[in-house]
Design a protein around this motif. Structure first.
Motif, PDB file in Angstrom:
ATOM      1  N   LEU A 101       2.956   8.168   7.081  1.00 38.41           N
ATOM      2  CA  LEU A 101       4.391   8.409   7.114  1.00 38.41           C
ATOM      3  C   LEU A 101       4.979   7.865   5.823  1.00 38.41           C
ATOM      4  CD1 LEU A 101       7.165   9.067   8.445  1.00 38.41           C
ATOM      5  CD2 LEU A 101       7.100   6.762   9.428  1.00 38.41           C
ATOM      6  N   ILE A 102       5.689   8.704   5.091  1.00 38.74           N
ATOM      7  CA  ILE A 102       6.311   8.291   3.837  1.00 38.74           C
ATOM      8  C   ILE A 102       7.822   8.329   4.011  1.00 38.74           C
ATOM      9  CG2 ILE A 102       6.584   8.784   1.384  1.00 38.74           C
ATOM     10  CD1 ILE A 102       3.846  10.048   1.370  1.00 38.74           C
ATOM     11  N   ILE A 103       8.473   7.190   3.752  1.00 41.23           N
ATOM     12  CA  ILE A 103       9.925   7.082   3.916  1.00 41.23           C
ATOM     13  C   ILE A 103      10.543   6.526   2.638  1.00 41.23           C
ATOM     14  CG2 ILE A 103       9.841   6.820   6.414  1.00 41.23           C
ATOM     15  CD1 ILE A 103      10.001   3.803   6.049  1.00 41.23           C
ATOM     16  N   GLY A 104      11.870   6.636   2.549  1.00 39.75           N
ATOM     17  CA  GLY A 104      12.567   6.106   1.381  1.00 39.75           C
ATOM     18  C   GLY A 104      12.512   4.591   1.333  1.00 39.75           C
ATOM     19  N   GLY A 105      12.778   3.957   2.463  1.00 44.55           N
ATOM     20  CA  GLY A 105      12.662   2.502   2.520  1.00 44.55           C
ATOM     21  C   GLY A 105      13.940   1.791   2.871  1.00 44.55           C
ATOM     22  N   GLY A 106      15.096   2.405   2.611  1.00 47.70           N
ATOM     23  CA  GLY A 106      16.356   1.859   3.086  1.00 47.70           C
ATOM     24  C   GLY A 106      16.789   0.526   2.499  1.00 47.70           C
ATOM     25  N   VAL A 107      16.307   0.171   1.293  1.00 44.27           N
ATOM     26  CA  VAL A 107      16.800  -1.045   0.647  1.00 44.27           C
ATOM     27  C   VAL A 107      17.658  -0.630  -0.552  1.00 44.27           C
ATOM     28  CG1 VAL A 107      14.915  -2.505   1.411  1.00 44.27           C
ATOM     29  CG2 VAL A 107      14.671  -1.243  -0.719  1.00 44.27           C
ATOM     30  N   PRO A 108      18.732  -1.371  -0.846  1.00 47.72           N
ATOM     31  CA  PRO A 108      19.674  -0.947  -1.894  1.00 47.72           C
ATOM     32  C   PRO A 108      19.051  -0.816  -3.279  1.00 47.72           C
ATOM     33  CG  PRO A 108      20.635  -2.665  -0.511  1.00 47.72           C
ATOM     34  CD  PRO A 108      19.196  -2.573  -0.142  1.00 47.72           C
ATOM     35  N   LYS A 109      18.177  -1.760  -3.629  1.00 52.12           N
ATOM     36  CA  LYS A 109      17.591  -1.754  -4.966  1.00 52.12           C
ATOM     37  C   LYS A 109      16.079  -1.624  -4.865  1.00 52.12           C
ATOM     38  CE  LYS A 109      17.387  -4.372  -9.296  1.00 52.12           C
ATOM     39  NZ  LYS A 109      17.800  -5.608  -9.992  1.00 52.12           N
ATOM     40  N   PRO A 110      15.499  -0.578  -5.463  1.00 52.86           N
ATOM     41  CA  PRO A 110      14.038  -0.404  -5.401  1.00 52.86           C
ATOM     42  C   PRO A 110      13.314  -1.575  -6.066  1.00 52.86           C
ATOM     43  CG  PRO A 110      15.128   1.584  -6.216  1.00 52.86           C
ATOM     44  CD  PRO A 110      16.162   0.502  -6.207  1.00 52.86           C
ATOM     45  N   LEU A 111      12.159  -1.932  -5.503  1.00 54.42           N
ATOM     46  CA  LEU A 111      11.358  -3.009  -6.085  1.00 54.42           C
ATOM     47  C   LEU A 111      10.594  -2.551  -7.318  1.00 54.42           C
ATOM     48  CD1 LEU A 111       9.844  -4.715  -2.899  1.00 54.42           C
ATOM     49  CD2 LEU A 111      11.939  -5.281  -4.150  1.00 54.42           C
ATOM     50  N   GLY A 112      10.412  -1.234  -7.456  1.00 54.97           N
ATOM     51  CA  GLY A 112       9.647  -0.703  -8.573  1.00 54.97           C
ATOM     52  C   GLY A 112      10.201   0.627  -9.037  1.00 54.97           C
ATOM     53  N   GLU A 113       9.305   1.514  -9.465  1.00 58.14           N
ATOM     54  CA  GLU A 113       9.721   2.792 -10.051  1.00 58.14           C
ATOM     55  C   GLU A 113      10.043   3.863  -9.022  1.00 58.14           C
ATOM     56  OE1 GLU A 113       6.003   5.080 -11.555  1.00 58.14           O
ATOM     57  OE2 GLU A 113       5.388   2.965 -11.473  1.00 58.14           O
ATOM     58  N   PHE A 114       9.683   3.662  -7.763  1.00 58.31           N
ATOM     59  CA  PHE A 114       9.852   4.692  -6.743  1.00 58.31           C
ATOM     60  C   PHE A 114      11.189   4.518  -6.012  1.00 58.31           C
ATOM     61  CE2 PHE A 114       5.225   3.834  -6.999  1.00 58.31           C
ATOM     62  CZ  PHE A 114       4.828   5.057  -7.544  1.00 58.31           C
ATOM     63  N   THR A 115      11.942   5.606  -5.941  1.00 55.74           N
ATOM     64  CA  THR A 115      13.256   5.534  -5.295  1.00 55.74           C
ATOM     65  C   THR A 115      13.367   6.422  -4.061  1.00 55.74           C
ATOM     66  OG1 THR A 115      14.162   7.308  -6.686  1.00 55.74           O
ATOM     67  CG2 THR A 115      14.350   5.045  -7.515  1.00 55.74           C
ATOM     68  N   SER A 116      12.403   7.305  -3.841  1.00 60.37           N
ATOM     69  CA  SER A 116      12.493   8.244  -2.714  1.00 60.37           C
ATOM     70  C   SER A 116      11.105   8.588  -2.207  1.00 60.37           C
ATOM     71  CB  SER A 116      13.196   9.535  -3.151  1.00 60.37           C
ATOM     72  OG  SER A 116      12.380  10.261  -4.063  1.00 60.37           O
ATOM     73  N   ALA A 117      11.059   9.187  -1.023  1.00 58.51           N
ATOM     74  CA  ALA A 117       9.782   9.633  -0.466  1.00 58.51           C
ATOM     75  C   ALA A 117       9.107  10.640  -1.391  1.00 58.51           C
ATOM     76  CB  ALA A 117      10.009  10.233   0.924  1.00 58.51           C
ATOM     77  N   MET A 118       9.916  11.530  -2.001  1.00 61.67           N
ATOM     78  CA  MET A 118       9.329  12.532  -2.900  1.00 61.67           C
ATOM     79  C   MET A 118       8.672  11.892  -4.112  1.00 61.67           C
ATOM     80  SD  MET A 118       9.065  15.604  -1.894  1.00 61.67           S
ATOM     81  CE  MET A 118       8.306  16.107  -3.434  1.00 61.67           C
ATOM     82  N   ASP A 119       9.203  10.753  -4.569  1.00 55.07           N
ATOM     83  CA  ASP A 119       8.559  10.051  -5.684  1.00 55.07           C
ATOM     84  C   ASP A 119       7.136   9.648  -5.311  1.00 55.07           C
ATOM     85  OD1 ASP A 119      10.783  10.268  -7.277  1.00 55.07           O
ATOM     86  OD2 ASP A 119      11.487   8.217  -6.945  1.00 55.07           O
ATOM     87  N   LEU A 120       6.950   9.147  -4.082  1.00 54.89           N
ATOM     88  CA  LEU A 120       5.604   8.772  -3.654  1.00 54.89           C
ATOM     89  C   LEU A 120       4.723  10.002  -3.498  1.00 54.89           C
ATOM     90  CD1 LEU A 120       5.948   5.923  -0.976  1.00 54.89           C
ATOM     91  CD2 LEU A 120       5.680   5.758  -3.445  1.00 54.89           C
ATOM     92  N   ILE A 121       5.273  11.053  -2.905  1.00 52.25           N
ATOM     93  CA  ILE A 121       4.498  12.279  -2.713  1.00 52.25           C
ATOM     94  C   ILE A 121       4.072  12.858  -4.059  1.00 52.25           C
ATOM     95  CG2 ILE A 121       4.626  14.671  -1.901  1.00 52.25           C
ATOM     96  CD1 ILE A 121       6.469  13.641   0.353  1.00 52.25           C
ATOM     97  N   ASN A 122       5.006  12.880  -5.004  1.00 50.08           N
ATOM     98  CA  ASN A 122       4.721  13.470  -6.323  1.00 50.08           C
ATOM     99  C   ASN A 122       3.769  12.638  -7.163  1.00 50.08           C
ATOM    100  OD1 ASN A 122       6.224  15.836  -6.079  1.00 50.08           O
ATOM    101  ND2 ASN A 122       8.128  14.845  -6.729  1.00 50.08           N
ATOM    102  N   SER A 123       3.476  11.419  -6.723  1.00 53.20           N
ATOM    103  CA  SER A 123       2.468  10.619  -7.436  1.00 53.20           C
ATOM    104  C   SER A 123       1.090  11.262  -7.342  1.00 53.20           C
ATOM    105  CB  SER A 123       2.405   9.203  -6.855  1.00 53.20           C
ATOM    106  OG  SER A 123       1.768   9.205  -5.568  1.00 53.20           O
ATOM    107  N   ARG A 124       0.906  12.105  -6.315  1.00 51.50           N
ATOM    108  CA  ARG A 124      -0.358  12.798  -6.040  1.00 51.50           C
ATOM    109  C   ARG A 124      -1.493  11.841  -5.697  1.00 51.50           C
ATOM    110  NH1 ARG A 124       0.447  18.437  -5.523  1.00 51.50           N
ATOM    111  NH2 ARG A 124       2.266  18.936  -6.789  1.00 51.50           N
TER     112      ARG A 124
END
Length: 291
Positions: free
Chosen positions: A93-116
């Motif tokens: 399950l890939i989710i956005g994460g719901g925190v105001p400031k990302p801990l790293g370079e990923f900001t959305s579920a699609m960012d993780l998916i697009n990492s391949r």
């Protein structure tokens, strides 16, 4: 013709439950998809150990990956690689994460998916979040655009995507939302989130934590009458109307239910067996259930 009772249900557990619970052996039918929550507080070894125990017990581990809680691409790859190699993970399950400031370079579920990276390690089934009641983090237009991106990815890759909704208490919202998606060109299968049997006060607490606004209003409005009728809120008022709709609309995108066991794993498992969604079992401590 099938009903949701016959499709079975997935369920979720915390890493601590997955590692420590003595109830888990045989509690769910063999092969059940068991989602493994991640709120960003557990060490990597704990998450991997939790997924491995679920696999060893005969279940299908489905760990959560939260984009905005992922510190780096390197840690993401390490976790994916270990999940696949040590726990046989093929579904996440890939989710956005719901925190105001990302801990790293990923900001959305699609960012993780697009990492391949999930494809790289043989993970070819992905659940992404659906929000029938909307989300406090983004508006409906943003939500639709995100779903369109995920639909395009599903159409052009070898990965199976599905929508897993947040839990709620108004079945018509689930039905209307899933039907509206079809008209918007979103054809991903929908798995409906359902809160398992639990005290109303417990459900209000979790609804507040998860930002399910309409559900909070519903629960507060009905809290007195519900607690007067029973010590626990039954999910049947949500599940039965959706099953009835699906029975009459077999082309619906709704395919399965997913149980949030806020009232405890044993209570949710007992409810699923009693209603016939899961096969009966003599005792959750007598080994894995036979399908």
């Amino acid at each position: 013709m099938h009903t949701l009772k016959q499709i079975a249900a997935s369920i979720e557990v915390s890493p601590k439950q997955a590692v420590e619970s003595k109830d888990l052996p045989g509690l769910f039918p063999e092969g059940t998809s068991v989602y493994l929550t991640d709120i960003g507080t557990e060490p990597l070894d704990t998450m991997i150990g939790a997924a491995k125990r679920l696999r060893d017990l005969g279940y299908e581990p489905v760990p959560h990956f939260a984009a905005r809680r992922m510190p780096s691409r390197e840690l993401l790859e390490t976790r994916i690689k270990r999940s696949a190699s040590e726990a046989g993970v093929k579904d996440v399950l890939i989710i956005g994460g719901g925190v105001p400031k990302p801990l790293g370079e990923f900001t959305s579920a699609m960012d993780l998916i697009n990492s391949r990276l999930f494809e790289k390690y043989g993970i070819n089934r992905i659940a992404v979040a659906g929000h029938p009641e909307g989300s406090p983090d983004f508006n409906d237009a943003v939500a639709l655009e995100a779903l369109q991106q995920k639909q395009l990815y599903a159409d052009t890759s070898g990965t199976e995507l599905r929508l897993l909704t947040q839990f709620g208490f108004a079945p018509e919202k689930f039905i209307n939302w899933s039907e509206t998606l079809k008209h918007q060109g979103i054809t991903l299968p929908v798995h409906i989130g359902v809160a398992g049997p639990a005290k109303v006060t417990t459900l209000i607490k979790y609804a507040a934590l998860c930002g399910v606004g309409n559900s909070i209003a519903y629960l507060r409005k009905n809290a007195l009458s519900l607690t007067a009728l029973a010590t626990r809120h039954s999910p049947e008022g949500v599940v039965k109307p959706i099953e009835d709709f699906w029975l009459n609309n077999p082309d619906s995108a709704i395919r399965q239910m997913h149980v949030f066991p806020f009232g405890g794993l044993v209570n949710s498992a007992q409810w699923l067996r009693e209603r016939g969604t899961w096969p009966p079992s003599l005792s959750p401590t007598q080994g894995a259930a036979t399908l």
